[in-house]
Design a protein around this motif. Sequence first.
Motif, PDB file in Angstrom:
ATOM      1  N   ASP A   8       3.280  -6.753   0.328  1.00  0.00           N
ATOM      2  CA  ASP A   8       3.153  -5.586  -0.544  1.00  0.00           C
ATOM      3  C   ASP A   8       3.742  -5.890  -1.904  1.00  0.00           C
ATOM      4  N   ARG A 124       0.096  -1.870  -0.676  1.00  0.00           N
ATOM      5  CA  ARG A 124       1.320  -1.153  -1.046  1.00  0.00           C
ATOM      6  C   ARG A 124       2.092  -0.704   0.188  1.00  0.00           C
ATOM      7  N   ASP A 125       1.347  -0.470   1.278  1.00  0.00           N
ATOM      8  CA  ASP A 125       1.973   0.079   2.492  1.00  0.00           C
ATOM      9  C   ASP A 125       1.627  -0.738   3.725  1.00  0.00           C
ATOM     10  N   SER A 128       4.912  -0.877   5.690  1.00  0.00           N
ATOM     11  CA  SER A 128       5.524   0.406   6.030  1.00  0.00           C
ATOM     12  C   SER A 128       4.659   1.263   6.944  1.00  0.00           C
ATOM     13  N   ALA A 184       3.170   7.353   1.355  1.00  0.00           N
ATOM     14  CA  ALA A 184       3.177   5.885   1.378  1.00  0.00           C
ATOM     15  C   ALA A 184       3.457   5.261   0.010  1.00  0.00           C
TER      16      ALA A 184
END
Length: 218
Positions: A8, A124-125, A128, A184
């Motif tokens: 990310d 980006r996520d 996560s 997110a």
Amino acid sequence: MRNVIAIDGPSASGKGTVAARVARELGWAYLDSGALYRLTALYAREQGVTWTDEAAVAKLATDLPVVFDGERVLLNGCDVGATIRSEAIGMGASKVAALPQVREALLQRQRAFAENGGLVADGRDMGSVVFPQACLKVFLTASAQVRAARRAKQLGIACGGAEFDRILADIQARDAADTNRSTAPLRQLPDAYLLNTDHMGIEEAVNQVLDWFNRACA
Ligand code: DC
């Protein structure tokens, strides 16, 4: 998940180049998750749906008629690889990516990339939300100034002029949107390795990720 590496980082950090190279070295598949948000934004524009109409955009994201054919990205059979890289579609992607229903609609599609073997996923996520069990998580970043300089070089634009300032402002705006959204948001996870490429070339970054992979996933 021993078969997933999640990378990310902010826009223009070079994570796509690094992730694709790592995937090639390992003989694994590569997922450019940002492309799915870009495709969703483009598809919405083509269908006359505004980027803020959450339910309608989420429906389009669910039914996205996309085919990844090697290097080519086909939307409804048309090669849109260059179109989705435009600045306008990038801004649209950032808008649709802030909508929770759209993110939910793209979740299974992203996870499916890991069903048939190893996967290096960038976005980006990835660490996560999409692949929280990834055996290696990397937060790949560089300062906004360095990222703007790299993008300017790609576009053949001199550093320091008005055009450069516009690129830098665009990168900063995208950073703010991706970091400050409630769903997110982009952030470095406590279990992610930090890779700052301000003073590092692609080769070195790829080798560092492979080195971490050998230690974390073997
Ligand atoms: O990585 P990119 O610039 O192609 O991403 C385009 C936009 O999509 C970016 O503004 C953030 C969003 N995005 C996201 O929210 N989550 C991801 N996993 C990948 C991209």
